[in-house]
Each structure stands twice: as structure tokens, then as C-alpha cells.
Motif scaffolding. Structure first.
Motif, short mmCIF file in Angstrom:
data_model
loop_
_atom_site.label_atom_id
_atom_site.label_comp_id
_atom_site.label_asym_id
_atom_site.label_seq_id
_atom_site.Cartn_x
_atom_site.Cartn_y
_atom_site.Cartn_z
N GLN A 5 -0.42 1.01 10.64
CA GLN A 5 -2.14 0.47 11.22
C GLN A 5 -1.78 -1.13 9.71
OE1 GLN A 5 -5.66 -0.27 9.84
NE2 GLN A 5 -6.09 -0.91 11.41
N VAL A 6 -3.35 -1.97 10.07
CA VAL A 6 -2.75 -2.87 8.91
C VAL A 6 -4.72 -3.82 9.97
CG1 VAL A 6 -2.52 -5.52 8.53
CG2 VAL A 6 -0.94 -4.16 8.76
N ARG A 7 -5.66 -3.78 8.63
CA ARG A 7 -7.02 -4.53 9.18
C ARG A 7 -6.88 -5.92 8.02
NH1 ARG A 7 -9.93 -0.09 8.63
NH2 ARG A 7 -9.51 -0.06 10.27
N VAL A 8 -7.60 -7.16 8.64
CA VAL A 8 -7.34 -8.24 8.23
C VAL A 8 -8.67 -8.82 8.24
CG1 VAL A 8 -5.98 -10.56 7.79
CG2 VAL A 8 -4.76 -8.73 9.05
N TYR A 9 -8.82 -9.13 7.17
CA TYR A 9 -10.53 -10.04 6.99
C TYR A 9 -10.34 -11.02 6.64
CZ TYR A 9 -11.80 -4.83 6.21
OH TYR A 9 -11.94 -3.21 6.71
N VAL A 39 -6.20 -8.14 2.84
CA VAL A 39 -5.45 -7.46 3.95
C VAL A 39 -5.66 -5.18 3.47
CG1 VAL A 39 -4.04 -7.16 5.27
CG2 VAL A 39 -4.01 -9.20 4.97
N GLU A 40 -5.57 -4.96 4.38
CA GLU A 40 -5.90 -3.09 3.28
C GLU A 40 -4.77 -2.49 5.41
OE1 GLU A 40 -8.71 -0.24 4.68
OE2 GLU A 40 -9.64 -2.07 6.01
N ALA A 41 -3.33 -1.72 5.03
CA ALA A 41 -2.92 -1.32 5.62
C ALA A 41 -2.89 0.62 5.21
CB ALA A 41 -1.49 -1.87 5.21
N THR A 42 -2.03 0.92 5.77
CA THR A 42 -1.54 2.01 6.06
C THR A 42 0.07 2.32 6.50
OG1 THR A 42 -4.22 2.84 6.35
CG2 THR A 42 -1.93 4.61 7.11
N ALA A 43 0.52 3.16 6.18
CA ALA A 43 2.17 2.69 6.52
C ALA A 43 2.70 4.83 6.91
CB ALA A 43 2.73 2.39 5.45
N LEU A 44 3.72 5.65 7.19
CA LEU A 44 4.55 6.32 7.17
C LEU A 44 4.72 6.22 4.98
CD1 LEU A 44 6.29 6.95 9.64
CD2 LEU A 44 3.91 7.76 9.06
N ALA A 45 5.07 7.56 4.73
CA ALA A 45 5.68 7.34 3.34
C ALA A 45 7.17 7.78 3.44
CB ALA A 45 5.17 8.51 2.60
N PRO A 93 2.98 -3.21 14.06
CA PRO A 93 1.53 -2.11 14.06
C PRO A 93 0.51 -2.44 14.79
CG PRO A 93 2.76 -3.70 11.86
CD PRO A 93 3.35 -3.49 12.42
N ALA A 94 -0.44 -1.15 14.61
CA ALA A 94 -1.37 -1.36 15.65
C ALA A 94 -2.31 -2.67 13.99
CB ALA A 94 -2.53 -0.63 15.34
N ARG A 95 -2.96 -3.00 15.02
CA ARG A 95 -4.02 -4.29 13.77
C ARG A 95 -5.08 -4.99 14.30
NH1 ARG A 95 -1.56 -9.74 13.32
NH2 ARG A 95 -1.89 -10.98 15.18
N VAL A 101 0.57 6.31 3.33
CA VAL A 101 0.63 5.66 2.03
C VAL A 101 -0.91 4.48 2.99
CG1 VAL A 101 1.32 3.71 0.56
CG2 VAL A 101 2.98 5.91 1.18
N PHE A 102 -1.68 4.82 1.81
CA PHE A 102 -2.60 4.03 2.31
C PHE A 102 -3.21 2.77 1.48
CE2 PHE A 102 -3.50 8.15 4.21
CZ PHE A 102 -3.88 7.81 4.66
N VAL A 103 -2.63 1.61 1.22
CA VAL A 103 -2.87 0.58 0.87
C VAL A 103 -4.36 -0.31 0.65
CG1 VAL A 103 -1.93 -1.91 0.12
CG2 VAL A 103 -0.43 0.06 0.90
N ALA A 104 -5.19 -0.38 -0.88
CA ALA A 104 -6.24 -0.26 -0.40
C ALA A 104 -6.40 -2.26 -0.33
CB ALA A 104 -7.14 -0.69 -2.11
N GLY A 105 -7.89 -3.15 -0.02
CA GLY A 105 -7.31 -4.17 -0.38
C GLY A 105 -7.04 -4.76 -0.82
N GLN A 106 -6.09 -5.68 0.06
CA GLN A 106 -5.71 -6.48 -1.20
C GLN A 106 -5.44 -8.07 -0.96
OE1 GLN A 106 -3.21 -5.65 -3.83
NE2 GLN A 106 -3.56 -3.51 -2.79
N LEU A 107 -6.41 -8.95 -2.60
CA LEU A 107 -6.64 -9.70 -2.00
C LEU A 107 -5.29 -10.84 -2.47
CD1 LEU A 107 -10.43 -9.12 -3.92
CD2 LEU A 107 -10.10 -9.64 -1.09
N PRO A 108 -6.28 -12.40 -2.31
CA PRO A 108 -5.00 -12.60 -3.34
C PRO A 108 -5.09 -13.31 -4.62
CG PRO A 108 -6.72 -14.37 -1.95
CD PRO A 108 -6.89 -13.07 -1.67
N ILE A 109 -4.63 -11.98 -6.04
CA ILE A 109 -3.90 -12.03 -6.55
C ILE A 109 -3.50 -12.03 -7.23
CG2 ILE A 109 -4.99 -11.06 -8.93
CD1 ILE A 109 -7.55 -10.29 -7.84
N ALA A 110 -2.95 -12.74 -7.45
CA ALA A 110 -1.01 -13.06 -9.08
C ALA A 110 -0.88 -11.87 -9.28
CB ALA A 110 -0.70 -14.41 -9.35
N PRO A 111 0.12 -11.60 -9.55
CA PRO A 111 0.99 -10.56 -10.15
C PRO A 111 0.48 -10.14 -12.04
CG PRO A 111 2.57 -11.16 -9.35
CD PRO A 111 1.68 -11.95 -8.86
N ASP A 112 -0.29 -11.58 -12.64
CA ASP A 112 -0.76 -12.40 -13.52
C ASP A 112 -2.09 -12.22 -13.37
OD1 ASP A 112 -1.13 -14.44 -12.73
OD2 ASP A 112 -0.14 -15.91 -14.33
N GLY A 113 -2.94 -11.67 -12.58
CA GLY A 113 -4.27 -12.15 -12.33
C GLY A 113 -5.14 -12.99 -12.23
#
Length: 138
Positions: free
Chosen positions: A86-90, A131-137, A113-115, A39-51
Motif C-alpha cells: 500500500q502507498v499513500r501520496v499526499y 509518501v508513506e508506504a507499507t510493504a511485506l518484510a 500496490p494499493a494506492r 515494513v511500515f515506511v514513515a511519510g517521506q518528504l523531499p529531503i536529500a540524504p545530506d539533509g
């Protein structure tokens, strides 16, 4: 696990997840994509579920929202924090790294995970962390 996803990991198909409980992507991308058993998670920004964009919030509040978004994207793709590889933090200010690391350690629990941390001059909308991440499905 919430989200609309159909996946055939035996065929190697690339499948976009549509995790519930997350704001709609702000561009032409998916919050999470499964392919080849990952699973490849796109870069996530601090945006609440309501936008709501938390660009005026304190660093810690932004970091918590980003980590919540990563967890939601993973869950929507049928994975979880315990399957992170793996996790990458900007971060826009490396001085915030100790605060992030403490929040991250509590969030990740036993997962290690590797980070990488990548200091950057700026992020979209003036956010302080992504933050973006990669995980096992599953």
C-alpha cells in the motif's frame, strides 16, 4: 541492503530500521519499522540524504527525491519496491497528480500496490509531496 537492523519476525517484535543513505529523521520517529511481517515506511518528504530540504525545487524533483527516500527506507528494512502492499501520496496541488503518476509508474515498475492520493492544503516546510508506504518484510 544497507542499514542497521536486527529482526526476529518469529516473535512479532517491532524493530526500527536505521537505513543508511538517508537524512536523520527530523523528529521522534523511524524512517521504517518492521512488525508482523510488514515494513511500515514513515511519510517521506523531499529531503536529500545530506539533509538538504528540496522545498524550493520543482515538483518533479521533489517527487523523485521522495520516491528515492521510500526505496531507501524499504531497502534499509530488508524489503523493496517489489514488496509494496500500500502507498499513500499526499499532494498540495492535485494538478501535479499526472506528473507524479508518471514518475511513480516508472519507479514502481511491475509493482502495483494499493494506492491513495490525498490532496492536502499544505505540508511541512512548504513541500509539495509526501509518501508513506507499507510493504511485506523479506
Amino acid at each position: 541492503m544497507a542499514g542497521d537492523i536486527t529482526r526476529d519476525t518469529t516473535t512479532g517484535d517491532i524493530v526500527a530500521a536505521a537505513p543508511s543513505g538517508m537524512a536523520k529523521p527530523g523528529g521522534h520517529y523511524s524512517h521504517a519499522v518492521t512488525a508482523g511481517g510488514f515494513v511500515f515506511v514513515a511519510g517521506q518528504l523531499p529531503i536529500a540524504p545530506d539533509g538538504t530540504k528540496l522545498n524550493e525545487a520543482a515538483f518533479e524533483a521533489q517527487a523523485r527525491q521522495v520516491l528515492d527516500n521510500v526505496a531507501a527506507a524499504l531497502a534499509g528494512a530488508g524489503s523493496g519496491i517489489d514488496r509494496l502492499v500500500q502507498v499513500r501520496v499526499y499532494v498540495t496541488d492535485i494538478a501535479n497528480w499526472p506528473a507524479f503518476d508518471a514518475l511513480y509508474a516508472a519507479w514502481a515498475g511491475a509493482a502495483r500496490p494499493a494506492r491513495a492520493v490525498v490532496p492536502v492544503p499544505q505540508l511541512h516546510y512548504g513541500f509539495l509531496v509526501e509518501v508513506e508506504a507499507t510493504a511485506l518484510a523479506s
